[in-house]
Write a protein that holds these residues in place. Sequence first.
Motif, short mmCIF file in Angstrom:
data_model
loop_
_atom_site.label_atom_id
_atom_site.label_comp_id
_atom_site.label_asym_id
_atom_site.label_seq_id
_atom_site.Cartn_x
_atom_site.Cartn_y
_atom_site.Cartn_z
N SER A 96 0.90 -1.21 0.09
CA SER A 96 0.02 -0.24 0.04
C SER A 96 0.95 1.21 0.00
O SER A 96 1.95 1.23 0.15
CB SER A 96 -0.90 -0.01 1.20
OG SER A 96 -1.66 -1.09 1.25
N ALA A 97 0.30 2.38 -0.10
CA ALA A 97 1.05 3.79 -0.12
C ALA A 97 1.39 4.01 1.30
O ALA A 97 0.74 4.99 1.95
CB ALA A 97 0.26 4.76 -0.79
N GLY A 98 2.22 3.17 1.87
CA GLY A 98 2.63 3.64 3.30
C GLY A 98 2.04 2.92 4.22
O GLY A 98 0.86 2.17 3.92
N GLY A 99 2.41 2.76 5.36
CA GLY A 99 1.97 1.92 6.57
C GLY A 99 0.45 2.77 6.93
O GLY A 99 -0.35 1.92 7.37
N LYS A 100 0.45 4.03 6.69
CA LYS A 100 -0.74 4.84 6.94
C LYS A 100 -2.01 4.03 6.02
O LYS A 100 -2.91 3.84 6.49
CB LYS A 100 -0.57 6.20 6.47
CG LYS A 100 -1.52 7.27 7.01
CD LYS A 100 -1.38 8.50 6.67
CE LYS A 100 -0.66 9.29 7.82
NZ LYS A 100 -0.42 10.87 7.71
N GLN A 101 -1.71 3.88 4.49
CA GLN A 101 -2.77 3.28 3.97
C GLN A 101 -3.00 1.94 4.46
O GLN A 101 -4.09 1.38 4.25
CB GLN A 101 -2.45 3.44 2.46
CG GLN A 101 -3.63 3.26 1.71
CD GLN A 101 -3.72 3.02 0.28
OE1 GLN A 101 -2.54 2.85 -0.33
NE2 GLN A 101 -4.71 3.29 -0.71
N ALA A 102 -1.74 1.24 4.62
CA ALA A 102 -2.23 -0.14 5.32
C ALA A 102 -3.19 -0.28 6.36
O ALA A 102 -4.10 -0.99 6.40
CB ALA A 102 -0.75 -0.68 5.48
N LEU A 103 -3.00 0.63 7.43
CA LEU A 103 -3.46 0.78 8.50
C LEU A 103 -5.05 1.35 7.97
O LEU A 103 -6.21 0.87 8.66
CB LEU A 103 -3.15 1.80 9.55
CG LEU A 103 -1.82 1.00 10.13
CD1 LEU A 103 -1.05 1.92 10.73
CD2 LEU A 103 -2.30 0.09 11.35
N PHE A 104 -5.11 2.24 7.35
CA PHE A 104 -6.47 2.73 6.71
C PHE A 104 -7.28 1.81 6.07
O PHE A 104 -8.51 1.51 6.47
CB PHE A 104 -6.35 3.81 5.67
CG PHE A 104 -7.69 4.74 5.60
CD1 PHE A 104 -8.47 5.28 6.47
CD2 PHE A 104 -7.74 4.86 4.07
CE1 PHE A 104 -9.39 5.72 5.97
CE2 PHE A 104 -9.24 5.43 3.96
CZ PHE A 104 -9.92 5.92 4.58
N ASN A 105 -6.68 1.11 5.11
CA ASN A 105 -7.58 -0.18 4.36
C ASN A 105 -8.05 -1.08 5.61
O ASN A 105 -8.95 -1.60 5.42
CB ASN A 105 -6.43 -0.94 3.63
CG ASN A 105 -6.11 -0.21 2.42
OD1 ASN A 105 -6.51 0.82 1.84
ND2 ASN A 105 -4.86 -0.57 1.79
N THR A 106 -7.07 -1.26 6.43
CA THR A 106 -7.56 -2.37 7.42
C THR A 106 -8.82 -1.83 8.18
O THR A 106 -9.92 -2.41 8.59
CB THR A 106 -6.48 -2.52 8.41
OG1 THR A 106 -5.36 -2.97 7.91
CG2 THR A 106 -6.75 -3.40 9.70
#
Length: 294
Positions: A96-106
């Motif tokens: 994803s586009a950064g850990g931030k997006q990984a967490l957001f998707n989650t």
Amino acid sequence: MPLSPRASRIAGSPTMKVTATVDRLRREGVDVIDFGAGEPDFGTPEAINDAARAAIDHDFTKYTPVAGIPELRSAICERYRADYGVQYQESEVIASAGGKQALFNTALALFGPGDEVITHAPYWPTLSEQVKLADATPVIVRTSPDDGFAIRARPMLDAITARTRGIIINSPCNPTGALMPEGELTLIAKEAARRRIWVVLDLCYEKLIYDPTFPHNLPGVLDAHCRDLAVICGSASKAYAMTGWRCGWTLAPAAVVAASAAVQSHATSNVADGFASAGDGDVERVPQAARSAL
Ligand SMILES: Cc1ncc(COP(=O)(O)O)c(C=O)c1O
């Protein structure tokens, strides 16, 4: 103009505001030390830069699959196998586009109206705002300076209610630097398994642990006790001085990865190709491979 109820619930990132202020002051010639965003104070390693340059020269600049090219997904799985001994398949990882997006998707994939999601404070402000963006309610459990801001299981377990849908752990923790002991996470993982609660592990600072003797195999703990409820989010930002490249990832059960991919497919599509193509110095052999710093 009326904004959406969601927009009125959300505050912008204070961390990014600090970054903007520092940027402005520097432009004005002020000498500032920035403790805002977690920004490594050295450049991206040359091997990564070289691989990205080579990828551009090979026109590796197009859309890639939403969850990432197979080489990148398997490099992420391989890194977690090597570091923590956990086995993940390609279908269980998304870039994803950064850990931030990984967490957001989650957050969007797992949480919704009526859900409570527990995390520990002081915390990186995005964690709670993302829960709110998912229309769920963050439940904040304070850690104490008298206790070195230790992240303990008991207060988080005490905060569980019938509505609890997830627990987010950030270790190493931004901003306190605290590390969650494996034993504490074991208590959470066992209870999560019993009550069917998601455990989201934000490991974005996993390579910045300065006490090598501190046991921190948190993925291994989740693997042992609640693998089907474990969501691990990581990032190249801090580990490889790649904050601006925007590359992070999620390791999770395939259904969670598929839901994250569905969310991401309507947001940013794929991870930035610059990283997807970065190599570990092995540029000649696989110019477009995502082997990178992983
Ligand atoms: C605790 C924590 N998690 C995740 C991130 C996400 O970083 P990135 O989106 O650059 O991977 C940050 C960034 O500062 C952070 O502090």
